[in-house]
Scaffold this active site. Structure first.
Site, PDB file in Angstrom:
ATOM      1  N   ILE A   1       0.829  -1.206   0.000  1.00  0.00           N
ATOM      2  CA  ILE A   1       0.000   0.000   0.000  1.00  0.00           C
ATOM      3  C   ILE A   1       0.866   1.260   0.000  1.00  0.00           C
ATOM      4  CG2 ILE A   1      -1.757   1.282   1.293  1.00  0.00           C
ATOM      5  CD1 ILE A   1      -2.667  -1.479   2.460  1.00  0.00           C
TER       6      ILE A   1
ATOM      7  N   SER B   1      -6.558  -0.366  10.526  1.00  0.00           N
ATOM      8  CA  SER B   1      -7.058  -1.600   9.931  1.00  0.00           C
ATOM      9  C   SER B   1      -8.491  -1.846  10.392  1.00  0.00           C
ATOM     10  CB  SER B   1      -6.181  -2.772  10.387  1.00  0.00           C
ATOM     11  OG  SER B   1      -6.757  -4.002   9.995  1.00  0.00           O
TER      12      SER B   1
ATOM     13  N   LYS C   1      -3.420  -1.982  16.427  1.00  0.00           N
ATOM     14  CA  LYS C   1      -4.187  -1.020  15.628  1.00  0.00           C
ATOM     15  C   LYS C   1      -5.202  -0.265  16.495  1.00  0.00           C
ATOM     16  CE  LYS C   1      -2.236  -1.807  11.601  1.00  0.00           C
ATOM     17  NZ  LYS C   1      -1.459  -0.764  10.906  1.00  0.00           N
TER      18      LYS C   1
ATOM     19  N   TYR D   1      -2.038  -7.973  16.583  1.00  0.00           N
ATOM     20  CA  TYR D   1      -2.156  -6.981  15.500  1.00  0.00           C
ATOM     21  C   TYR D   1      -3.348  -6.068  15.776  1.00  0.00           C
ATOM     22  CZ  TYR D   1      -2.937  -5.291  10.688  1.00  0.00           C
ATOM     23  OH  TYR D   1      -3.137  -4.515   9.566  1.00  0.00           O
TER      24      TYR D   1
END
Ligand SMILES: NC(=O)c1ccc[n+]([C@@H]2O[C@H](COP(=O)([O-])OP(=O)(O)OC[C@H]3O[C@@H](n4cnc5c(N)ncnc54)[C@H](OP(=O)(O)O)[C@@H]3O)[C@@H](O)[C@H]2O)c1
Ligand SMILES: *[C@@H]1O[C@H](CO)[C@@H](O)[C@H](O)[C@H]1NC(C)=O
Length: 327
Positions: free
Chosen positions: A55, A185, A202, A198
């Site tokens: 990205i 995310s 986030k 994760y």
């Protein structure tokens, strides 16, 4: 007669709404904004972390196409050189500097990087800081997570990003101008079975940056938190399609970059980028948490199984508990 007309009109409107929702690749506010505002980006200095692939690489290309001056950061200098050469090839005349950076290198090293970034392009200073770099390893059970995995995730994604922000913000405050774009995310908006650490990292970013905005809002600093669901990048291409040939649809990294710049240049505070079912789950978790969390609890074990069998971890099939062969 009137009732009939009103009735058919409502059916048509609801039908159009549902059709639009079914094919959406972002939240409604984001999709209502149209194109990116070039005048907000042209000639501005945009610093992108994690610009060596995925990205981040797509963001570099699209910011360059809008006339921004770029500072590209990551650890792998060779890959940054490749991105720079390819970006200049596609957008001749682009101004691009490379600034190698390890987000886990500690405050002193980050301070040096910030000073360097501020000095580039004859000291113009950073207008947009795109916090795109993050650490993610393959999905696994939360209770099986290693201490090293937990620390690496937090050192890079959370501590590195927050420290970099703390060091850069004073320069922006002096100019009363600056914009942080944070690649969070969907896992920062709702539980993500198999990605507990994760998701925690986030969520930490969401908490920090939404709070930071509330503190700096009156001082000219903007913050856009972007929450993508599954995105197609070079590292994911082909992933999750082998075992079922099925319904997992990933938004392309180019489209993700495009919508990210739309969100930022229209001043959105938060934006979601995803197809269904992840987009639907995000809406449910945000607006009907009882239903959303019930649904995610139902798919939790299935998602862990799918990850283990290298199956799709974001498809509708998770609801029905398909048995995955362990590869
Ligand atoms: N892809 C998806 O489906 C998806 C979905 C939701 C959110 N996101 C988020 O979007 C962002 C980009 O995702 P992606 O899939 O494009 O990532 P990716 O392909 O894994 O790339 C990660 C980037 O971060 C850099 N990076 C990793 N560790 C670093 C460190 N210690 N210091 C500095 N840079 C480091 C990497 O470069 P080096 O290795 O050279 O340092 C690379 O450029 C991430 O924040 C990710 O969490 C992605
Ligand atoms: C995380 O950062 C701390 C503080 O710098 C360091 O002591 C620790 O070793 C790091 N952990 C990993 C796994 O790199």
């Amino acid at each position: 007669m009137l009732a009939f007309v009103i009735g058919s009109l409502s059916v048509a409107v609801i039908g159009a709404f549902l059709a639009k929702f079914a094919t959406a690749d972002g939240d409604f506010t984001l999709l209502s904004k149209g194109r990116a505002k070039r005048e907000r980006v042209e000639g501005k200095v945009v610093w992108i972390t994690g610009a060596s692939r995925g990205i981040g690489e797509a963001l570099a290309g699209q910011f360059a196409s809008l006339g921004a001056k770029l500072i590209l950061s990551a650890r792998n200098v060779g890959e940054l050189e490749r991105v720079k050469i390819e970006t200049v090839g596609k957008h001749p005349g682009s101004c691009i500097e490379i600034l190698p950076l390890d987000l886990a290198s500690g405050e002193e090293a980050l301070k040096v990087a910030v000073q360097k970034a501020e000095s580039l392009f004859s000291g113009s200073g950073v207008d947009y800081m795109v916090h795109n770099a993050a650490f993610e390893h393959p999905k696994r059970k939360a209770v099986g997570e290693t201490e090293e995995g937990i620390q690496t995730t937090f050192n890079i994604t959370v501590l590195g990003t927050i420290t970099l922000t703390k060091l850069l913000a004073p320069f922006m405050l002096k100019k009363r101008r600056g914009h942080f774009i944070v690649m969070s995310s969907a896992a920062g908006k709702c539980p993500a079975p198999g990605q507990a650490i994760y998701s925690a990292s986030k969520n930490a970013l969401n908490g920090y940056f939404h709070t930071l905005r509330s503190e700096l809002y009156s001082e000219g600093i903007k913050i856009t938190v972007v929450c993508p669901g599954p995105i197609e990048t070079s590292s994911t291409s082909g992933a999750g399609t082998s075992s079922s040939g099925s319904s997992e649809r990933r938004v392309s990294s180019e489209r993700c970059a495009e919508l990210t710049i739309v969100a930022a240049t229209h001043g959105l505070k938060e934006a979601w980028i995803s197809y269904h079912p992840v987009l639907l789950v995000m809406y449910l978790a945000q607006y009907m948490p009882t239903v959303g969390l019930w649904l995610i609890d139902k798919i939790g074990a299935n998602r862990l199984n799918a990850a283990k069998g290298k199956g799709n971890t974001d498809s509708w099939e998770l609801l029905f508990g398909k048995k995955w062969k362990t590869a």
